[in-house]
Design a protein around this motif. Sequence first.
Motif, PDB file in Angstrom:
ATOM      1  N   ILE A   1      -5.040  -6.093  -1.306  1.00 25.76           N
ATOM      2  CA  ILE A   1      -4.665  -5.418  -2.554  1.00 25.76           C
ATOM      3  C   ILE A   1      -4.172  -6.442  -3.579  1.00 25.76           C
ATOM      4  O   ILE A   1      -4.595  -6.435  -4.749  1.00 25.76           O
ATOM      5  CB  ILE A   1      -3.586  -4.357  -2.295  1.00 25.76           C
ATOM      6  CG1 ILE A   1      -4.154  -3.216  -1.444  1.00 25.76           C
ATOM      7  CG2 ILE A   1      -3.025  -3.816  -3.609  1.00 25.76           C
ATOM      8  CD1 ILE A   1      -3.094  -2.263  -0.903  1.00 25.76           C
TER       9      ILE A   1
ATOM     10  N   ARG B   1       0.823  -1.208   0.000  1.00 29.23           N
ATOM     11  CA  ARG B   1       0.000   0.000   0.000  1.00 29.23           C
ATOM     12  C   ARG B   1       0.861   1.263   0.000  1.00 29.23           C
ATOM     13  O   ARG B   1       0.611   2.202  -0.774  1.00 29.23           O
ATOM     14  CB  ARG B   1      -0.926   0.016   1.212  1.00 29.23           C
ATOM     15  CG  ARG B   1      -1.717   1.313   1.334  1.00 29.23           C
ATOM     16  CD  ARG B   1      -2.551   1.380   2.592  1.00 29.23           C
ATOM     17  NE  ARG B   1      -1.754   1.209   3.797  1.00 29.23           N
ATOM     18  CZ  ARG B   1      -2.267   1.308   5.022  1.00 29.23           C
ATOM     19  NH1 ARG B   1      -3.555   1.571   5.188  1.00 29.23           N
ATOM     20  NH2 ARG B   1      -1.493   1.133   6.075  1.00 29.23           N
TER      21      ARG B   1
ATOM     22  N   ARG C   1       2.561   1.755  -3.357  1.00 31.36           N
ATOM     23  CA  ARG C   1       1.576   2.183  -4.356  1.00 31.36           C
ATOM     24  C   ARG C   1       1.200   3.648  -4.166  1.00 31.36           C
ATOM     25  O   ARG C   1       1.231   4.449  -5.113  1.00 31.36           O
ATOM     26  CB  ARG C   1       0.332   1.301  -4.244  1.00 31.36           C
ATOM     27  CG  ARG C   1      -0.800   1.670  -5.185  1.00 31.36           C
ATOM     28  CD  ARG C   1      -2.112   1.050  -4.730  1.00 31.36           C
ATOM     29  NE  ARG C   1      -2.569   1.606  -3.449  1.00 31.36           N
ATOM     30  CZ  ARG C   1      -3.649   1.166  -2.797  1.00 31.36           C
ATOM     31  NH1 ARG C   1      -4.364   0.168  -3.308  1.00 31.36           N
ATOM     32  NH2 ARG C   1      -3.997   1.710  -1.646  1.00 31.36           N
ATOM     33  N   ASP C   2       0.852   3.993  -2.930  1.00 29.69           N
ATOM     34  CA  ASP C   2       0.389   5.357  -2.662  1.00 29.69           C
ATOM     35  C   ASP C   2       1.525   6.380  -2.778  1.00 29.69           C
ATOM     36  O   ASP C   2       1.320   7.500  -3.267  1.00 29.69           O
ATOM     37  CB  ASP C   2      -0.240   5.427  -1.269  1.00 29.69           C
ATOM     38  CG  ASP C   2      -1.527   4.617  -1.178  1.00 29.69           C
ATOM     39  OD1 ASP C   2      -2.021   4.154  -2.223  1.00 29.69           O
ATOM     40  OD2 ASP C   2      -2.033   4.433  -0.046  1.00 29.69           O
TER      41      ASP C   2
ATOM     42  N   GLU D   1     -10.181  -4.421  -0.586  1.00 29.76           N
ATOM     43  CA  GLU D   1      -9.489  -3.364   0.156  1.00 29.76           C
ATOM     44  C   GLU D   1     -10.473  -2.288   0.607  1.00 29.76           C
ATOM     45  O   GLU D   1     -10.463  -1.862   1.775  1.00 29.76           O
ATOM     46  CB  GLU D   1      -8.383  -2.723  -0.688  1.00 29.76           C
ATOM     47  CG  GLU D   1      -7.603  -1.686   0.108  1.00 29.76           C
ATOM     48  CD  GLU D   1      -6.687  -0.815  -0.737  1.00 29.76           C
ATOM     49  OE1 GLU D   1      -5.901  -0.048  -0.137  1.00 29.76           O
ATOM     50  OE2 GLU D   1      -6.761  -0.880  -1.981  1.00 29.76           O
TER      51      GLU D   1
ATOM     52  N   ARG E   1      -4.101  -5.532   4.786  1.00 32.39           N
ATOM     53  CA  ARG E   1      -4.455  -4.665   3.659  1.00 32.39           C
ATOM     54  C   ARG E   1      -3.632  -5.005   2.421  1.00 32.39           C
ATOM     55  O   ARG E   1      -4.166  -5.040   1.299  1.00 32.39           O
ATOM     56  CB  ARG E   1      -4.275  -3.196   4.027  1.00 32.39           C
ATOM     57  CG  ARG E   1      -4.756  -2.228   2.936  1.00 32.39           C
ATOM     58  CD  ARG E   1      -4.679  -0.787   3.394  1.00 32.39           C
ATOM     59  NE  ARG E   1      -5.583  -0.528   4.502  1.00 32.39           N
ATOM     60  CZ  ARG E   1      -6.862  -0.193   4.348  1.00 32.39           C
ATOM     61  NH1 ARG E   1      -7.382  -0.071   3.136  1.00 32.39           N
ATOM     62  NH2 ARG E   1      -7.617   0.042   5.403  1.00 32.39           N
ATOM     63  N   ASP E   2      -2.360  -5.238   2.595  1.00 32.65           N
ATOM     64  CA  ASP E   2      -1.516  -5.582   1.445  1.00 32.65           C
ATOM     65  C   ASP E   2      -1.979  -6.884   0.797  1.00 32.65           C
ATOM     66  O   ASP E   2      -1.944  -7.026  -0.434  1.00 32.65           O
ATOM     67  CB  ASP E   2      -0.057  -5.693   1.877  1.00 32.65           C
ATOM     68  CG  ASP E   2       0.606  -4.328   2.088  1.00 32.65           C
ATOM     69  OD1 ASP E   2      -0.073  -3.304   1.873  1.00 32.65           O
ATOM     70  OD2 ASP E   2       1.791  -4.299   2.472  1.00 32.65           O
TER      71      ASP E   2
END
Length: 494
Positions: free
Chosen positions: A231, A10, A13-14, A255, A227-228
């Motif tokens: 995703i 995450r 990516r962000d 997610e 969370r990962d």
Amino acid sequence: MTDLTDLGIRDLRDGFRAGQFSARDVATAFNAAVAAATPLNAFLVETPDHALAAADAADTARAAGDAPKPLAGVPIGMKDLFCTKGVASTAASHILEGFVPEYESTVSQKLWDAGAGMLGKLNMDQFAMGSSNETSHFGNVISPWRRADGGNAPLAPGGSSGGSSSAVAARIAPGATGTDTGGSIRQPAAFTGISGIKPTYGRCSRWGVIAFASSLDQAGPMARDVRDCAIMLENMCGFDQKDATSLDLPVPQWEAGLNAGLKGKRVGVPKEYRVDGMPPEIEALWQQGIDWVKDAGAEVVEVSLPHTKYALPAYYIIAPAEASSNLARYDGVRYGLRDLPEGANLQEMYARTRAEGFGDEVKRRILIGTYVLSAGFYDAYYTQAQKVRALIARDFERAWEACDVLLTPTAPSAAFALGEKSADPIAMYLNDVFTVPSSLAGLPAMSVPGGVDAMGLPLGLQIIGRPLDEQGVLNAALAIEERAGFVARPERWW
């Protein structure tokens, strides 16, 4: 700036989308980390050019103002069970040494289409047969963890996805693919203090995944947190016409649906999972997990899965039976190893090729599988095991009347030392006692780290869900993750 290899999927990516760093910076950092971690033996093949090419494509697209792909700027590791076009894919076996596919597995292609780059192919137990990553033809993977006892015993990273778990735990990959036949995502995740989820059977295509047991094999993600995993899973799943067992269903936005509040949910605790000889630390962690889900608002109920004790024996009939059929294709005729001395006939070539190409554990399971499928024993063993499998699935169906998810330990112990159990196949098989039942029933199940034992080694908790309820599994796992606050990581020694 934070070391890029400390960031998970995450954050990578962000951060890439926010322009905090380039995708090439990320790929370069992880390529260097992989190259520096050769003592772990986690990677069989390193593919820095693949990671850099994906990174450059992501940087170019961002510069052009194009909408970013879901995994743009994120390099990952690929378990060597997935066929990758132009890159050696061996299932960690001598019999496939040098095999370079001319096609891409569906799961890996989905990840590349989502913008991910490949850091390399990850070591594993040969043909996914093992619980310690000691059956690989290319040497065992070493866990990045060490016991806090002053010793230096190398530890098993779990298996069969040991290369994946070791790479993620060592921060040389932010995420990795795994496969789970009887626990091969969840048990190594528990051993190395990371998260891993096996989705419902059929969620991820098996096309291009080298087969072990076709009615059980399922791909899934392994990453640093819940969370990962969500995703990655979103970008691995989806219907595939090339796989007859693929589920023709839309892929949920797992997610976006993450919610650690469990108010109104019922969490089941199966009484049959309190096995004899369970270490007190596992028992204590399980109780802590129960307290955590209560704190999240869930109601905890005791449930019964009466056929649990038969799950392991049934699994070790069904899985070897399917393996003996699937591995019959490796005969030295079409691809892979061929041992054909001058003057040898076809039968001799078959025998010599398979004797040389397969490792001891693979041979053991082929022999077991061939025996239980043979005339006179098929009904006594294989048919009976399939009946038990149906009863186990029925147990879960009845449990769902009383609860929404189940909470259990992931493994019966923390990581053990390499060589500690390899001489005793039965002791090794018992590592799967908590993970096999949900595999036989095709249910989604996830391991999340909950704490450490007296030696400072990670211990995992397992969430098992209803068919297709990956969201419920992820949410319960997130509730535990937030309350556990697991931040332990291995000290760098490699």
